[in-house]
Design a protein around this motif. Structure first.
Motif, short mmCIF file in Angstrom:
data_model
loop_
_atom_site.label_atom_id
_atom_site.label_comp_id
_atom_site.label_asym_id
_atom_site.label_seq_id
_atom_site.Cartn_x
_atom_site.Cartn_y
_atom_site.Cartn_z
N ASP A 13 -0.71 30.24 1.72
CA ASP A 13 0.37 29.90 0.97
C ASP A 13 0.14 28.06 0.23
N LEU A 14 -1.28 28.04 0.61
CA LEU A 14 -1.60 26.66 -0.48
C LEU A 14 -2.13 26.81 -1.85
N PRO A 15 -1.85 26.19 -2.72
CA PRO A 15 -2.11 26.30 -4.07
C PRO A 15 -3.95 26.46 -4.32
N THR A 16 -4.55 26.21 -4.75
CA THR A 16 -5.59 26.14 -4.55
C THR A 16 -6.47 25.04 -5.54
N ALA A 17 -4.95 24.28 -5.91
CA ALA A 17 -5.72 22.52 -6.38
C ALA A 17 -5.28 21.68 -5.20
N ALA A 18 -6.36 20.62 -5.13
CA ALA A 18 -6.37 20.38 -4.57
C ALA A 18 -5.68 18.82 -4.57
N PRO A 19 -4.63 18.99 -3.62
CA PRO A 19 -3.44 17.34 -3.94
C PRO A 19 -4.29 15.93 -3.75
N GLU A 20 -3.95 15.22 -4.52
CA GLU A 20 -4.15 14.35 -4.66
C GLU A 20 -4.26 12.96 -3.47
N GLY A 21 -5.33 12.91 -2.32
CA GLY A 21 -4.86 11.64 -1.31
C GLY A 21 -4.11 12.52 -0.03
N LEU A 22 -4.25 13.89 0.12
CA LEU A 22 -4.59 14.57 1.31
C LEU A 22 -5.47 15.50 1.44
N CYS A 23 -5.76 15.32 2.73
CA CYS A 23 -6.83 15.76 3.36
C CYS A 23 -7.01 17.72 4.13
N LEU A 24 -7.69 18.84 3.56
CA LEU A 24 -7.35 20.03 4.78
C LEU A 24 -8.42 19.17 5.77
N ALA A 25 -8.13 18.79 7.18
CA ALA A 25 -8.26 18.25 8.14
C ALA A 25 -9.03 19.99 9.36
N ALA A 26 -8.56 20.85 8.72
CA ALA A 26 -9.23 21.79 9.11
C ALA A 26 -8.70 23.17 9.09
N VAL A 27 -8.96 24.73 9.02
CA VAL A 27 -8.49 25.44 9.08
C VAL A 27 -9.24 26.77 10.18
N SER A 28 -7.84 26.99 11.00
CA SER A 28 -7.86 27.18 12.34
C SER A 28 -9.35 28.91 12.26
N GLU A 29 -9.85 28.94 13.43
CA GLU A 29 -9.67 30.63 13.94
C GLU A 29 -8.83 31.67 12.50
N ARG A 30 -9.58 33.23 12.52
CA ARG A 30 -8.45 33.56 11.63
C ARG A 30 -8.28 34.69 12.71
N ALA A 31 -7.55 34.91 12.65
CA ALA A 31 -6.16 35.80 13.38
C ALA A 31 -6.69 37.22 12.10
#
Length: 322
Positions: free
Chosen positions: A100-118
């Motif tokens: 669901d996440l747009p590919t453009a990185a939002p200013e001021g936010l961080c993708l801190a983790a990506v869980s192990e994939r189901a």
């Protein structure tokens, strides 16, 4: 990630004492699936760090609108309200379905983790336990994703593919009521809801290529001080795979109405393989390309697959889909 979600904003059941620290506020959509996913993330974070977590329900425009995703702005409609809550300091972090996440990185936010994939697979839920090949000509099959529409029409051009919206209960309800003969859903969602047995057929990625990021959860925050804590949920092989997929999507500049699939696998030999697909919604034409590269350069692999698809005419197919 395992665990049960809190349903009312209270700390996740079974959370150990927080040692005097306030509970972290996790923003989540209020659907059953979103609560299940966020509850899993909350329980995993508490188990790893000892920090208590409470769920804060956020309603997004995508949850209230019944219009097609292509008409209301695409996947970002499910994350914008959560991001606004992060910017406003109303929550400490958010959990999203990564697709669901747009590919453009939002200013001021961080993708801190990506869980192990189901599981990345799509599944069919059909009346009378039928598989796709068993459905009669003209059978009505529902899905809300342009990618699934295109692939269904490639596999069975004799079916009537019906655009639908709604949560898992709503979609499966169309089948139970007889309004539709079948629907196509993500296996990961059914598994997280404990409803995997309702699938009548599981499609391999070679049959129905998944959406970029499918099966993974994204943990997003604003406060950089939280990143080391949230990073305990990060799964490096999954992050490498979805980074390749999302880079491909970004380079293609594919909108929400363009049927695009992407699936990357990180092998034990530090090799990352990526398959990408671009098709027309009608299913009349599709392009698929697979390449491999180093797991330490997922962006390079994503760019390479996207450029290969563009060289073969992917832009024209996406224009037809718009």
């Amino acid at each position: 990630m395992t665990g049960s979600p809190a349903q009312d904003g209270s700390p996740v059941p079974g959370a150990p004492p927080a040692g005097g620290q306030p509970a972290l506020r996790l923003g989540t959509r209020a659907s059953a699936l979103a609560l299940a996913q966020s509850g899993m993330a909350a329980a995993a974070l508490t188990a790893a760090t000892g920090r208590a977590v409470e769920l804060v329900h956020i309603t997004t425009y995508g949850d209230t609108s019944r219009e097609a995703l292509s008409q209301i702005g695409g996947t970002g409609v499910f994350v914008n309200a959560l991001r606004e809550a992060l910017y406003a300091g109303e929550i400490d972090f958010a959990v999203h379905s990564l697709k669901d996440l747009p590919t453009a990185a939002p200013e001021g936010l961080c993708l801190a983790a990506v869980s192990e994939r189901a599981a990345v697979n799509d599944v069919l839920v059909a009346r009378d336990g039928r598989k796709l090949a068993d459905l009669p000509a003209g059978a009505r099959v529902g899905t809300g994703a342009a990618r699934r529409m295109a692939l269904l029409r490639m596999l069975r051009p004799d079916l009537e593919v019906v655009p639908i919206r709604g949560n898992v209960d709503t979609r499966i309800g169309f089948v139970r009521s007889g309004s539709l003969d079948a629907v196509v859903l993500a296996l990961a969602g059914l598994q997280r809801l404990g409803r995997e047995e309702e699938a009548t057929e599981v499609f391999g990625p070679d049959v129905m290529l998944p959406s970029p990021g499918q099966g993974a959860l994204a943990v997003e925050c604003r406060d950089a001080a939280l990143v080391p804590l949230l990073a305990t949920l990060d799964h490096r092989p999954t992050r490498a795979a979805v980074t390749a997929e999302r880079t491909m999507l970004a380079v293609l500049e594919a909108g929400c109405s363009a049927p695009v699939g992407g699936h990357a696998i990180a092998g034990d030999d530090n090799v990352l393989s990526l398959t990408g697909l671009v098709a027309t919604v009608s299913g009349s034409r599709g392009l698929k390309r697979s390449l491999a590269g180093g797991v330490d350069d997922p962006e390079g692999l994503g760019r390479a697959v996207a450029r290969a698809l563009l060289a073969e005419g992917a832009a024209e197919l996406m224009e037809r889909a718009a």
